[in-house]
Write an enzyme that holds these catalytic residues in place. Structure first.
Site, PDB file in Angstrom:
ATOM      1  CB  SER A  87      21.460  10.934 -12.161  1.00 46.58           C
ATOM      2  OG  SER A  87      20.099  10.703 -12.435  1.00 46.58           O
ATOM      3  CE  LYS A 141      21.458  15.819  -9.793  1.00 46.22           C
ATOM      4  NZ  LYS A 141      21.414  14.349  -9.985  1.00 46.22           N
ATOM      5  CB  SER A 144      19.308  14.227 -12.925  1.00 41.35           C
ATOM      6  OG  SER A 144      19.797  13.576 -11.770  1.00 41.35           O
TER       7      SER A 144
END
Length: 581
Positions: free
Chosen positions: A159, A61, A135
């Site tokens: 997330s 990420k 996310s």
């Protein structure tokens, strides 16, 4: 180079071209560069290096640093290129993992939808009209598309777990601080957590195991405590929410969760309904309370400069986080302390809490029309975990939501991560991998064996069964004629036989309390196994062994107990000259 490693890298880049999902990646590494790293790994293996993750492909990420690759947190103007990788990433690559690139996310890890990014909304892998979930959307999609083995994300409010649920993946959100967050762009520094996404529990656990452990670079990092539980109970008891606590679920998700709960008994679980209102109330503090000020502290001053790439929804959330007063923040911390106590009491007589991971699977269009309301609902069951210092493992449920993936999660108190993994493994019907190597190996040869009277003492201390073993041929087994019945193990070099037993791993503190409660004439000492290892095992006092009956010929306590009582009357050899283990 090992052909399978080279082929895996080639197939990954072929797959990237096939799926044509450019919104998954913010920075994708050059294929030749990754292949060159694979050569280095192969050479290290040939030289005898131990690389447990050799050739494992990873997507990271883009709020987590990878040396030499830009970190953008999905905001181009924020970008910087770190010289060193985040601690979690460095631990993976130092054990042979290969990073393919940096993935898209809800900007500054603020969201559960995966649409709040100037690099594009990340689409669901199996239906591009639906959100991927955020996310950690890009990392989840990279795994679900079959490009990488492991997706590394963060999880402050859910997330890592929400996108796992949408794609039928495993998502492990560890206890806060178990994986260092140094090298991670903070969202809420006290509640951020590095998470793992994978297709299976073994892969996810292997990555989490490597990343775990304190780091001097992270003042919030933590070690496993000396009393850590290393296993769930063999017949686990779950807490499940009341029907009224599930009001936010869509009809399809409500049916899928009900079907999952209905099938628990078939999986070996028992369960009890509990009132989780206090947990759901605590969840609202992450965005509706003063705790949100941590988001402004992290990136508020930067967003105040109005960068062109700022997502409007993210900028509004972070900007509003500058408003809460200090006394409101203190009040919310007090509320969280009270909620933590309530959570401990709620779960005190269960192994964990089973929850639906999220409430529904919305379309991208719906989120664009209602970016705040839908996002808020999606975090109904995930937001409280980090606030209350809890761990969670998300896995596919035992039912689908009208044919679509549906996810559940096992939520446990801090440091009960292994318990959550064990529960998840039982639900999905797989063996449970070990997350924690800490602890001491303990050999049971008598009344503590499975199915015998005091085995519960091992269960209550979270001891983990490691397998059936035998001692070396230097031992004799003696029936001590106690109540309840139990044997003593005595060592006689060259004058014994292999004795069957079971090996367990216990935390140091659990072993200490175990030893303190052992009744006379029992004790613990070193025992040699048939493979040459020395472990801690049961022993007994010399005088007790002298009064006992030698039962070595049976090869173990279980076999001896299976014979008629008359078989126990044989006269023992006098073991008085045998050194005790």
């Amino acid at each position: 180079m090992r052909p399978e490693v080279r082929e895996r890298v080639l197939q990954a880049y072929k797959r990237i071209a096939e799926v044509d999902r450019p919104e998954v990646w913010i920075t994708l590494r050059d294929e030749d560069e990754v292949l060159a790293e694979a050569v280095t790994i192969d050479e290290a293996l040939a030289a005898g290096a131990e690389l447990p993750l050799a050739g494992v492909l990873v997507a990271v990420k883009d709020n987590i640093d990878v040396a030499g690759l830009p970190t953008t947190a999905a905001c181009p103007e924020f970008a910087y290129t770190p010289a060193a990788s985040a601690a979690a990433v460095e631990r993976l690559t130092s054990r042979g993992a290969l990073v393919l690139g940096k993935t898209n996310l809800d900007q500054f890890a603020t969201g559960l939808v995966g649409t709040r990014s100037p690099y594009g909304a990340v689409r669901c892998v199996w239906d591009p009209t639906l959100i991927a979930g955020g996310s950690s959307s890009g990392s989840a999609a990279a795994v679900a598309l079959g490009i990488v083995d492991i997706g590394i994300g963060t999880d402050t409010a859910g997330s890592g777990r929400v996108p796992a649920a949408f794609h039928g993946l495993v998502g492990i959100k560890s206890t806060l601080g178990i994986v260092p967050t140094s090298g991670v762009v903070p969202a809420c520094a006290d509640y951020d957590c590095v998470t793992v996404l994978a297709q299976d529990l073994d892969s996810a656990t292997a990555a989490m195991k490597v990343m775990s452990g304190p780091a001097v670079t992270d003042p919030r990092s933590r070690s496993w405590p000396s009393e850590v539980r290393l296993a769930a109970a063999p017949q686990p008891r779950l807490a499940v929410p009341r029907a009224e606590d599930l009001a936010s679920l869509s009809p399809a998700y409500r049916r899928a969760f009900a079907d999952t709960v209905a099938g628990l008994a078939d999986k070996g679980f028992t369960h009890v309904e509990v009132d989780i209102a206090a947990l759901l109330d605590a969840a609202t503090l992450l965005y509706d309370g003063a705790i949100v000020a941590q988001r402004y502290s992290a990136v508020g001053p930067f967003l105040d400069s109005a960068p062109a790439g700022a997502d409007p929804t993210v900028a509004a959330i972070v900007g509003a986080a500058a408003e809460p007063s200090a006394h409101r923040y203190v009040d919310d911390l007090d509320a969280l302390a009270r909620a933590k106590t309530a959570a401990r009491e709620l779960l005190c007589d269960t192994d964990g809490l089973l929850l639906p991971t999220t409430t529904e699977h919305p379309t991208i269009a719906a989120v664009q029309s209602d970016p705040i309301g839908i996002n808020r609902r999606l975090g109904t069951f995930t937001n409280f975990c980090n606030l209350l210092d809890m761990a969670a493992v998300a896995v596919p449920g035992a039912a689908t939501a009208d044919g679509a993936p549906f996810g559940v999660m096992f939520v446990v108190p801090a440091f009960e991560d292994q318990v959550a993994i064990d529960l998840a493994a039982r639900l999905i019907g797989t063996s449970s991998p070990a997350l924690i190597d800490d602890g001491i190996e303990v050999l049971a040869v008598g009344a503590h064996l499975r199915g015998f009277p005091v085995h519960r003492q091992l269960i209550d201390r979270g001891a983990r069964f490691s397998g059936e073993v035998t001692t070396s041929a230097d031992y004799r087994l003696v029936d001590l004629h106690t109540t309840p019945p139990k044997p003593g193990l005595v060592r006689r070099s060259g004058g014994g036989a292999p004795i069957a037993g079971e090996l367990y791993r216990m935390s140091a503190a659990a072993l200490g309390t175990f030893l303190a409660e052992l009744p006379a004439p029992m004790g613990l000492g070193p025992v040699e196994l048939s493979d040459g290892r020395w472990v801690t095992g049961f022993c007994c006092a010399h005088d007790a062994a002298e009064r006992g009956t030698d039962i070595t010929e049976y090869g173990g306590w279980r076999a001896y107990q299976g014979l008629p009582p008359s078989a126990a009357t044989r006269t023992a050899r006098n073991p008085s000259t045998v050194p005790m283990t």
